[in-house]
Design an enzyme around this catalytic site. Sequence first.
Site, PDB file in Angstrom:
ATOM      1  N   TYR A 180      -6.586   0.647   7.541  1.00  0.00           N
ATOM      2  CA  TYR A 180      -6.735  -0.877   8.253  1.00  0.00           C
ATOM      3  C   TYR A 180      -8.454  -1.161   9.434  1.00  0.00           C
ATOM      4  O   TYR A 180      -8.988  -0.456   9.260  1.00  0.00           O
ATOM      5  CB  TYR A 180      -5.901  -0.801   9.536  1.00  0.00           C
ATOM      6  CG  TYR A 180      -5.440  -2.167   9.780  1.00  0.00           C
ATOM      7  CD1 TYR A 180      -4.779  -3.048   9.513  1.00  0.00           C
ATOM      8  CD2 TYR A 180      -5.731  -2.593  11.731  1.00  0.00           C
ATOM      9  CE1 TYR A 180      -4.594  -4.360  10.095  1.00  0.00           C
ATOM     10  CE2 TYR A 180      -5.227  -3.310  11.701  1.00  0.00           C
ATOM     11  CZ  TYR A 180      -4.503  -4.682  11.505  1.00  0.00           C
ATOM     12  OH  TYR A 180      -4.213  -5.474  11.911  1.00  0.00           O
ATOM     13  N   ASP A 190       1.201  10.432   3.477  1.00  0.00           N
ATOM     14  CA  ASP A 190       2.292  11.481   4.472  1.00  0.00           C
ATOM     15  C   ASP A 190       0.884  12.249   5.554  1.00  0.00           C
ATOM     16  O   ASP A 190       0.514  13.570   5.194  1.00  0.00           O
ATOM     17  CB  ASP A 190       3.221  12.508   3.911  1.00  0.00           C
ATOM     18  CG  ASP A 190       4.154  13.056   5.425  1.00  0.00           C
ATOM     19  OD1 ASP A 190       4.235  13.009   6.957  1.00  0.00           O
ATOM     20  OD2 ASP A 190       5.042  13.772   4.844  1.00  0.00           O
ATOM     21  N   GLU A 223       0.841  -1.098   0.286  1.00  0.00           N
ATOM     22  CA  GLU A 223       0.006  -0.502  -0.075  1.00  0.00           C
ATOM     23  C   GLU A 223       0.926   1.316  -0.473  1.00  0.00           C
ATOM     24  O   GLU A 223       2.133   1.040   0.305  1.00  0.00           O
ATOM     25  CB  GLU A 223      -0.941   0.138   1.287  1.00  0.00           C
ATOM     26  CG  GLU A 223      -1.812  -1.192   1.473  1.00  0.00           C
ATOM     27  CD  GLU A 223      -3.034  -1.161   2.857  1.00  0.00           C
ATOM     28  OE1 GLU A 223      -2.304  -0.345   3.089  1.00  0.00           O
ATOM     29  OE2 GLU A 223      -2.608  -2.298   3.243  1.00  0.00           O
ATOM     30  N   CYS A 237      18.759  36.600  20.980  1.00  0.00           N
ATOM     31  CA  CYS A 237      18.723  38.253  21.529  1.00  0.00           C
ATOM     32  C   CYS A 237      19.032  38.100  22.489  1.00  0.00           C
ATOM     33  O   CYS A 237      18.138  37.806  23.453  1.00  0.00           O
ATOM     34  CB  CYS A 237      17.458  38.931  20.726  1.00  0.00           C
ATOM     35  SG  CYS A 237      17.375  40.559  20.795  1.00  0.00           S
ATOM     36  N   CYS A 258      20.915  42.202  16.215  1.00  0.00           N
ATOM     37  CA  CYS A 258      18.929  41.365  16.250  1.00  0.00           C
ATOM     38  C   CYS A 258      18.486  41.731  15.250  1.00  0.00           C
ATOM     39  O   CYS A 258      18.016  43.277  15.305  1.00  0.00           O
ATOM     40  CB  CYS A 258      18.337  41.466  17.221  1.00  0.00           C
ATOM     41  SG  CYS A 258      16.206  41.226  17.190  1.00  0.00           S
ATOM     42  N   CYS A 270      15.510  44.008  16.848  1.00  0.00           N
ATOM     43  CA  CYS A 270      15.416  44.651  17.700  1.00  0.00           C
ATOM     44  C   CYS A 270      16.671  45.654  17.596  1.00  0.00           C
ATOM     45  O   CYS A 270      16.632  46.987  17.999  1.00  0.00           O
ATOM     46  CB  CYS A 270      15.413  44.699  19.419  1.00  0.00           C
ATOM     47  SG  CYS A 270      16.292  43.629  19.857  1.00  0.00           S
ATOM     48  N   CYS A 315      11.876  42.510  22.560  1.00  0.00           N
ATOM     49  CA  CYS A 315      12.232  42.488  21.383  1.00  0.00           C
ATOM     50  C   CYS A 315      10.704  41.904  20.869  1.00  0.00           C
ATOM     51  O   CYS A 315      10.220  40.563  21.506  1.00  0.00           O
ATOM     52  CB  CYS A 315      13.284  40.982  21.485  1.00  0.00           C
ATOM     53  SG  CYS A 315      13.568  40.617  19.207  1.00  0.00           S
ATOM     54  N   LYS A 341       2.272   4.841   1.641  1.00  0.00           N
ATOM     55  CA  LYS A 341       2.182   5.268   3.015  1.00  0.00           C
ATOM     56  C   LYS A 341       2.033   6.575   3.039  1.00  0.00           C
ATOM     57  O   LYS A 341       2.711   7.443   2.388  1.00  0.00           O
ATOM     58  CB  LYS A 341       4.018   4.866   3.328  1.00  0.00           C
ATOM     59  CG  LYS A 341       4.069   6.032   4.770  1.00  0.00           C
ATOM     60  CD  LYS A 341       5.194   5.284   5.420  1.00  0.00           C
ATOM     61  CE  LYS A 341       5.925   5.524   6.632  1.00  0.00           C
ATOM     62  NZ  LYS A 341       5.289   6.795   6.696  1.00  0.00           N
ATOM     63  N   LYS A 367      11.105   3.250   3.295  1.00  0.00           N
ATOM     64  CA  LYS A 367      10.973   4.714   3.038  1.00  0.00           C
ATOM     65  C   LYS A 367      11.800   5.384   1.776  1.00  0.00           C
ATOM     66  O   LYS A 367      12.883   4.535   1.827  1.00  0.00           O
ATOM     67  CB  LYS A 367      11.265   5.809   4.263  1.00  0.00           C
ATOM     68  CG  LYS A 367      10.579   5.436   5.395  1.00  0.00           C
ATOM     69  CD  LYS A 367       9.156   6.218   5.417  1.00  0.00           C
ATOM     70  CE  LYS A 367       9.573   8.076   5.928  1.00  0.00           C
ATOM     71  NZ  LYS A 367       9.814   7.860   7.428  1.00  0.00           N
TER      72      LYS A 367
END
Length: 665
Positions: A224, A115, A111, A422, A404, A407, A428, A113, A310
């Site tokens: 199933y 996702d 079958e 940061c 950053c 900020c 921030c 698979k 997979k």
Amino acid sequence: MDEKERIVQLRRELHEHNRRYYVLNQPVISDQDFDFLMHELQELEARHPEMDDPTSPTQRVGSDLSQEFRQVEHRYPMLSLANTYNEQDVTEWYESVNRGLGGEPFEVCCEMKYDGLSISLTYESGRLVRGVTRGDGIRGDDVTQNVKTIRSIPLVLEGNGYPQDFEIRGEILLPWREFERINAEREEVGETPFANPRNAASGTLKSQSSAVVASRRLDAYLYYLLGDGIPGDGHYENLEAARSWGFKISEGMRKAKTLQEVFDYINYWDEARKQLPVATDGIVLKVNSLRQQRALGFTAKSPRWAIAYKYKAERACTRLNEVTFQVGRTGAVTPVANMEPVQLAGTTVKRATLVNEDFIKSFDLHIGDYVYVEKGGEIIPKIVGVDIEQRPIIAQPVQFITRCPECGARLVRYEGEAAHYCPNDAGCPPQIKGRIEHFIARKAMNIDSLGPETIADYYQRGLIHNIADLYDIEVQQINGDGSRTKSAQKIVNSIAASKAVPFERVVFALGIRFVGETSARLLARHFKTMDALAAASMEELQEVEGIGEVIARSVIGYFNDPVNRQILDRLRGYGLQMALAADEMEPASDRLAGQSVVISGVFAHHSRDEYKAIIERNGGKNVSSISSKTSFILAGENMGPSKLEKAQKLGIRIVDEETFLAMIG
């Protein structure tokens, strides 16, 4: 024909049209005609409330009413499958099945698979009665109302021959076409697009509004059957029967009688799956005979009679145009690659995480490089290589920023860490909003009427600047033009209700860096009050099992910050729980001292979480997996077969609920 008879007729017709359109892909009427019949049924049902039916086609429209999901124990545990990534592993699995069956001939059902998000559907007398997510495999969320909006899931079964009471499992998915449509709509209104169809499907099914679920047009493939009275011994044949009852079963399902036929199936779908309307990432192989499945049994984690193959992640090459930087809740700065759009595993990829500065240096990345991109698990895009030969002469190395981007604060990199941070956590914006989102989360304060978009709106309007500000919000401030009084009141009520959340979850909700759910519980149980935790020294913190130097340093830093102390004082004033409840302050006994306990199954007298607390209050330790060090298993009804098998193999004592309660007396 009177109106009641017409209601029955319309329901029957609309169920059939749904099946033809969403399952068979063979519509016989136009969308306009379908909508006309649906509106007629809605009007008739409104005039005849006595004809209410939870499986009426009108239930698929969904409701704007918010709902809370309750946890439901699975009748049969939902186990995960062992994964394999090459033909050698498949061969070894096939040979182990052959040995396990003593050479008896067997067939393999092959079958796709899918996702998506695993779902368990229960039917009684041919009608859908419950839909539950996988959860932790033992219990999941009851999402029945949301499941009813998915047109490919039958509310009432077709034909005959189905069992009186059975369970069917499958995958909830968001088709590629809908994924792209939703993301285009989100980008148009300035919202962050979903990363991939699986995340979008999961988030959608967990939505508190079934109307939102209905609007996103989820799909479902079932794979199933479980329960007494299943038609036959063949898994493949049972699914074909389920197809005749109205379920959407993969057209690509095949039976294989030899290992070569299994490989032929795998190789064919490696390419053909890219033309499917939904995301797939591999193949599932199952011994077809249910009798043989039972004979093969389970390992500690998965069935011996099934395995998942997979596919290798798809790779593409594209140009790196720019690197931007994002700031997370903890202040961690993540570099993001912005690339020329490229098709990868069914989606258009334009961005990929670069993890940190060390990752960038490991590839010696330059702007203008041609980079190889894969999807980790075919979900998260990542750069896995650089084609140096295509590097432009004028290409410049990627430089990590020093300030950053939100900020302007100078970034810091703590000793022993790969990420830059940061330090301006009080000023921030992404950090402020991220901490508030963490604070309201389900496992923290569980203020479920709020979400990221609402938090961003309140922050933009100046209503909130930190977690304590939530408790100052009033209905009139968030009621807008006055048309949302009911929803505004619900939000205020939900915030107020969070004041009763237990102390250990308050500790977790504070968002102290490195303090996760488990660490928060350990700290709360050890120090018992917020004042004691705030005053703890490095040595005292490290006395807590599971708390090391990194977490201890972070806890001390949090409580030494004057801004955090001020926020805590405000939370205390609003009535949040700053200590364990009276019955948790002192250990009940030391009867379980030094003992490690595994909990499995469904219980009559207490929930699993309550039993975990009881074990800890009596000196015991909760562990999740069975080993030779396990003292005993507290077992309820429907104990997982893999745990039972391992316990018997290791000679671990199994204690039922009544015996356990007598033990702690």
